[in-house]
Design an enzyme around this catalytic site. Sequence first.
Site, short mmCIF file in Angstrom:
data_model
loop_
_atom_site.label_atom_id
_atom_site.label_comp_id
_atom_site.label_asym_id
_atom_site.label_seq_id
_atom_site.Cartn_x
_atom_site.Cartn_y
_atom_site.Cartn_z
N ASP A 117 -2.54 -4.35 -5.94
CA ASP A 117 -1.30 -4.85 -5.68
C ASP A 117 -1.08 -6.37 -6.23
O ASP A 117 -2.02 -7.20 -6.41
CB ASP A 117 -0.83 -4.87 -4.08
N ASN A 130 6.96 4.60 -3.91
CA ASN A 130 7.37 3.67 -4.90
C ASN A 130 8.75 4.17 -5.75
O ASN A 130 9.17 3.21 -6.68
CB ASN A 130 6.20 3.45 -6.11
C1 IPE Z 1 1.14 0.02 -2.61
O1 IPE Z 1 1.53 -1.20 -3.23
C2 IPE Z 1 1.06 1.05 -3.78
C3 IPE Z 1 0.24 0.95 -4.89
C4 IPE Z 1 0.08 -0.18 -5.38
C5 IPE Z 1 0.60 1.90 -6.15
P1 IPE Z 1 3.24 -1.50 -2.84
O2 IPE Z 1 3.37 -3.05 -3.28
O3 IPE Z 1 3.95 -0.58 -3.31
O4 IPE Z 1 2.86 -1.53 -1.22
P2 IPE Z 1 4.12 -2.03 -0.06
O5 IPE Z 1 5.16 -1.44 -0.25
O6 IPE Z 1 4.29 -3.50 -0.35
O7 IPE Z 1 3.29 -1.71 1.38
C1 IPE Z 2 1.40 -2.97 -7.64
O1 IPE Z 2 1.95 -4.08 -7.90
C2 IPE Z 2 1.74 -2.02 -8.67
C3 IPE Z 2 2.70 -0.94 -8.30
C4 IPE Z 2 2.93 -0.65 -6.98
C5 IPE Z 2 3.11 0.04 -9.16
P1 IPE Z 2 3.52 -4.27 -7.34
O2 IPE Z 2 4.60 -4.08 -8.31
O3 IPE Z 2 3.74 -3.72 -5.86
O4 IPE Z 2 3.52 -6.19 -7.07
P2 IPE Z 2 3.94 -7.00 -6.01
O5 IPE Z 2 3.55 -6.52 -4.66
O6 IPE Z 2 5.55 -6.76 -6.17
O7 IPE Z 2 3.54 -8.17 -6.48
MG MG Z 3 3.38 -4.64 -3.99
#
Ligand code: IPE
Ligand code: IPE
Ligand code: MG
Length: 256
Positions: free
Chosen positions: A26, A74
């Site tokens: 993340d 997502n």
């Molecule tokens: C969790 O990350 C899913 C992945 C890393 C693929 P998110 O960024 O989507 O999680 P939330 O929504 O903040 O909990």
């Molecule tokens: C994790 O990084 C990757 C996916 C969920 C695909 P994020 O895209 O959630 O990054 P933040 O949390 O917005 O920084």
């Molecule tokens: Mg995220």
Amino acid sequence: MAQEHVHANTQPAGEQLPQHVAIIMDGNGRWANRKNLPRYMGHREGVKAVHRIVEACLHHGIQALTLFAFSSENWRRPKTEVGLLMDLFVRTLRSEVQRLDRNGVRMRFIGERSAFDPKLRALMDSAEQQTAHNTAMTLVIAVNYGGRWDLAQAARRLAVRVASGELQPESIDSAVLGRELCSADLPEPDLFIRTGGEQRISNYLLWQLAYTELYFTDLLWPDFDAAAFQAALQSFAGRQRRFGQTGDQVEQSRRA
Ligand code: IPE
Ligand code: IPE
Ligand code: MG
């Protein structure tokens, strides 16, 4: 990816090493935001971190690595970001599978695949087939994965077996249910890592994380490197896993 000595274990003798590490990668979007770049650039940089961590796992002799690449939630992101992520999966698979294969990595995808473009599904299928015989480590990529989906599909499969008369409802216990889950053939994760500062599970491996040691770091995923991974391993090595027993019992059986 990995150089020579792929199986060398640099962990000091006697220190416990996880067999299976599960990561929520993340913080890609925030990494990009901080640099005034589009979020997509954070995802691209995140692929480089995947390289580094796969290499580190090979180096340490860790058997399995499960990475959360795209959750069932997502899809709620803006269409353009979802589209760019799908393009990135396709391009990454096209460019990386050969190298992973050469390094002895067995690839596996978990999650509901029917939602994906046929092109992406074909790439996932062929990556799995091409690397099926590899034994250095297993790399599991969770895409369109959700822990609740995993449990629901396991329940559905058991229901089918009960309906056909093959299985008695009374014989369903946690072992029987566990065998229907994705990645049932792998050891349960010993160590869970989440980068990006949030301390939540976000519908990841709900069942499988029952006794996993949890590790959270504020580092954003694109900044997560071999040293940061080593710090997580170090933290794991210092934990006493009790599985319901007392600390004294664990100490006694360790000495026995
Ligand atoms: C969790 O990350 C899913 C992945 C890393 C693929 P998110 O960024 O989507 O999680 P939330 O929504 O903040 O909990
Ligand atoms: C994790 O990084 C990757 C996916 C969920 C695909 P994020 O895209 O959630 O990054 P933040 O949390 O917005 O920084
Ligand atoms: Mg995220």
